[in-house]
Design a protein around this motif. Structure first.
Motif, PDB file in Angstrom:
ATOM      1  N   ASP A 557      37.189  34.164  30.435  1.00 16.41           N
ATOM      2  CA  ASP A 557      36.207  35.227  30.657  1.00 16.41           C
ATOM      3  C   ASP A 557      35.651  35.201  32.072  1.00 16.41           C
ATOM      4  OD1 ASP A 557      36.411  36.098  27.973  1.00 16.41           O
ATOM      5  OD2 ASP A 557      35.044  34.502  27.348  1.00 16.41           O
ATOM      6  N   ALA A 558      36.280  34.406  32.927  1.00 19.33           N
ATOM      7  CA  ALA A 558      35.819  34.327  34.316  1.00 19.33           C
ATOM      8  C   ALA A 558      36.462  35.440  35.142  1.00 19.33           C
ATOM      9  CB  ALA A 558      36.172  32.968  34.915  1.00 19.33           C
ATOM     10  N   VAL A 559      35.730  35.960  36.113  1.00 20.00           N
ATOM     11  CA  VAL A 559      36.233  37.013  36.999  1.00 20.00           C
ATOM     12  C   VAL A 559      37.130  36.381  38.059  1.00 20.00           C
ATOM     13  CG1 VAL A 559      35.588  38.745  38.696  1.00 20.00           C
ATOM     14  CG2 VAL A 559      34.239  38.493  36.602  1.00 20.00           C
ATOM     15  N   ILE A 560      38.417  36.710  38.025  1.00 19.75           N
ATOM     16  CA  ILE A 560      39.337  36.142  39.017  1.00 19.75           C
ATOM     17  C   ILE A 560      40.219  37.200  39.673  1.00 19.75           C
ATOM     18  CG2 ILE A 560      39.424  33.962  37.755  1.00 19.75           C
ATOM     19  CD1 ILE A 560      42.279  34.685  36.944  1.00 19.75           C
ATOM     20  N   PHE A 561      40.073  38.483  39.293  1.00 18.36           N
ATOM     21  CA  PHE A 561      40.867  39.564  39.887  1.00 18.36           C
ATOM     22  C   PHE A 561      39.942  40.633  40.452  1.00 18.36           C
ATOM     23  CE2 PHE A 561      43.725  38.058  36.438  1.00 18.36           C
ATOM     24  CZ  PHE A 561      44.766  37.592  37.228  1.00 18.36           C
ATOM     25  N   ASP A 562      40.204  41.037  41.687  1.00 18.37           N
ATOM     26  CA  ASP A 562      39.501  42.167  42.310  1.00 18.37           C
ATOM     27  C   ASP A 562      37.997  41.985  42.387  1.00 18.37           C
ATOM     28  OD1 ASP A 562      41.797  43.657  42.789  1.00 18.37           O
ATOM     29  OD2 ASP A 562      41.750  44.551  40.798  1.00 18.37           O
ATOM     30  N   GLY A 563      37.526  40.766  42.142  1.00 20.49           N
ATOM     31  CA  GLY A 563      36.087  40.549  42.145  1.00 20.49           C
ATOM     32  C   GLY A 563      35.382  41.180  40.972  1.00 20.49           C
TER      33      GLY A 563
END
Length: 648
Positions: A557-563
């Motif tokens: 659930d961590a943001v790792i694409f495109d911010g």
């Protein structure tokens, strides 16, 4: 004798009409054939003193039923349709690489992340750790397999374009040869219908591969131009097309169509200049759609690999050592340019500094007239980021998580092309071969110091990207009464980069340091100046601790694409991007096909052969032929009667 002449002329004219109708019927299935019609004309009458007496009819010429306007419209529509169809077909193949299902990349990503759950439950279970390594190997293998499929599509597309170019060169030579034959035939005063049909069909065939414009010459020959103004066919001469890598960015893999006259230098035609035709569609796919597919795949490989590497490096292995990288991924790539100042060993490079900010795009650094000032242009949408000079670009300009280093200044008009993600999936490898090297433990341990019955409970201690790896010795989290019955927490010694005090809320994470958070539940006990507290120290229970394994699970659930996009949504977003592009291309291809089919129907309505109509003409000309023969029979009877009368 006049009746005999009239009958003979009529017999010959109707015989030619019958032959022409029969020729139409015979060529009903011949590609490019235009229906022919006999044009009759009255023979000049003879003045007999008491008036002009007709001398019958002659065949003036054989006309070709042909509309130049409809032919050119149908040819242009065919070129546009061929481009859209070729691109749509290729995009359908690209979509298969990013398909879902149990064998897709999405399943491999989910399988790897789910495997950390078993490690979190049983950190000393070697089989659980080995399953994680197996899933990582599978993920890396699927990335490489997907990249290999894209490479195969790239190779096939290049081969198809080269084959198409060879066909165009052969057809253009045939058009030039027919120009000569038609010019000589036109000098006789009549139109060589069959030769014109052959040439027009060749032109339509050429436009299937590359769009041309046509100019008619006065002698019956035509000139064909590609790229707007480059003469592919000029009278009796034909030029050559070739497919080569762009000379502006050697080694980039981007292809271009080149035009070369006999004895001349190759001229590179930009994709916009090629117009329609199968070559244009394949070029757009190879240089744009396939490039985006590679960038999407490479960005996913870099973002996932870098995130997992960082998380593993934050934890401790079974032996208590800091974890290492899980994947080998290229974080630095070189650029493509023709600038002499950037030759080896001063090749420009681009380095990934923040993988979560990456965009699936190529980048181009362009220098204008005010060099060394320039711009970093994101090619996917044209967004430009200016810089002042080489040092400013290297030290201050971070574009989408990328840092550019040109090594040397650029000059006006020069440019450098970067594809930082294109090859990442091709080279990704899992580099951990022992389950013991999986860093499942946190580097920091926490202990609750309670005044009495434990009302304060530890929910989690999370280590994230940005944590330095250690806390100051004796770090303690204590509590004190706050305003309106609230509880205030204090971190001692005061940390750098986060707030040292704040209001405690059960279940809400407290940042102890950049990248380190603790989540507590319950209400801490406070007795005068004393209170429950939490002390932190280097973790000495690394063989049984699973804090970092839990952090791995949290990465889903961590943001790792495109911010803005999480890991779990990353692959579905990529599928949606490719799917949207594929559907758009399919719609364009269907629309172009409909327009081309309608215009071709309009053309064939004028030039095509209708068997019912030709059958009716056969009966008409047959009756006229029989009547002409009867005329000769009557004339012969009259002539015989005259001879017999004179003979007596």
């Amino acid at each position: 004798m006049s009746l005999l002449n009239v009958g003979a002329r009529a017999l010959m004219a109707n015989q030619l009409a019958l032959q022409t109708a029969g020729n139409n019927i015979a060529n009903v299935n011949t590609a490019g054939y235009s229906r022919q019609t006999v044009a009759f004309q009255t023979s000049v009458g003879q003045n007999m003193g008491n008036g002009y007496i007709g001398n019958g009819a002659d065949v003036a010429t054989v006309m070709r039923n042909f509309s130049e306007l409809l032919n050119r419209q149908a040819t242009a529509a065919k070129a546009a349709g061929a481009a859209d169809a070729a691109r749509s077909q290729s995009l359908n193949q690209l979509q298969e690489v990013f398909s879902g299902g149990s064998n897709g990349l999405g399943a491999a990503i989910n399988g790897m992340m789910n495997a950390f759950a078993d490690v979190s439950s049983a950190p000393t279970d070697s089989s659980a750790r080995q399953v994680v390594l197996t899933r990582m190997n599978e993920l890396a293998a699927r990335f490489r397999s997907a990249s290999g499929q894209l490479d195969e599509m790239d190779y096939s597309t290049r081969q198809q374009m080269s084959n198409d170019v060879n066909v165009v060169n052969s057809l253009s030579e045939q058009v030039a040869a027919l120009n000569g034959q038609i010019s000589r035939a036109m000098a006789t005063g009549h139109t060589p219908n069959d030769l014109l049909d052959q040439r027009d069909q060749l032109v339509r065939d050429i436009n299937k591969y590359v769009q041309t414009s046509q100019v008619d010459a006065g002698d019956g020959s035509i000139s064909l131009f590609v790229g707007g103004s480059q003469p592919l066919v000029l009278g009796l001469d034909s030029a050559k097309l070739s497919m080569q890598e762009s000379t502006q960015y050697p080694g980039s893999g981007k292809m271009s169509l080149y035009f070369q006259q006999q004895g001349g230098q190759p001229v590179e035609l930009t994709p916009a200049m090629t117009g329609g035709g199968e070559i244009a569609g394949l070029l757009q796919f190879q240089n744009n759609d396939l490039a985006e597919g590679r960038n999407l795949l490479g960005r996913m490989a870099i973002a996932i690999g870098d995130t997992l590497n960082t998380q593993n490096q934050l934890g401790l292995t079974l032996s208590g050592k800091p974890g290492g990288a899980l994947f080998n991924i290229p974080m630095t790539t070189t650029g493509s340019t023709t600038g002499a100042q950037w030759a080896q060993p001063d090749t420009p490079t681009v380095t990934v500094k923040d993988s979560s900010q990456l965009k699936a795009s190529d980048y181009k650094i362009v220098f204008g007239v005010d060099a060394p000032k320039g711009q970093v242009v994101r090619l996917s949408d044209g967004k430009a980021t200016p810089f002042n000079d080489l040092a400013d670009l290297r030290d201050n300009v971070i574009v989408d998580g990328l840092q550019f280093d040109l090594k040397n200044e650029g000059q006006a008009g020069q440019s450098v092309l970067f594809s930082p993600m294109a090859k990442a999936a091709h080279d990704i490898q899992s580099v951990v071969h022992s389950g013991n090297d999986l860093a499942a433990a946190n580097p920091v341990s926490a202990k609750i110091n309670s005044l009495g019955d434990a009302a304060l409970r530890m929910s989690s201690l999370t280590v994230e990207k940005g944590f330095s790896g250690a806390l100051p010795a004796g770090t303690t989290l204590s509590f004190s009464p706050g305003a309106n019955g609230s509880v205030t927490y204090t971190i001692n010694p005061a940390p750098t980069g986060v707030a040292a005090t704040g209001t405690y809320v059960s279940g809400q994470a407290i940042a102890l340091a950049p990248g380190l958070k603790v989540t507590l539940s319950g209400t801490p006990a406070i007795d005068g100046t004393n209170s429950d507290s939490v002390s932190f120290a280097p973790n000495t229970f690394y063989s049984s601790d699973t804090g970092n394994a839990s952090s791995f699970l949290s990465l889903r659930d961590a943001v790792i694409f495109d911010g803005a996009t999480t890991l779990s949504d990353g692959f579905s977003t990529t599928m949606a991007q490719i799917g949207t592009r594929t559907q758009s291309a399919a719609y364009a291809a269907k629309l172009s096909e409909t327009i081309a089919k309608n215009l071709e129907g309009d053309r064939t309505a004028v030039s095509g052969v209708n068997l019912d109509e030709e059958a009716a003409k056969l009966l008409q000309f047959q009756q006229a032929y029989q009547a002409s023969a009867k005329m000769l029979q009557v004339a012969q009877g009259i002539f015989d009667s005259v001879i017999q009368a004179v003979g007596r």
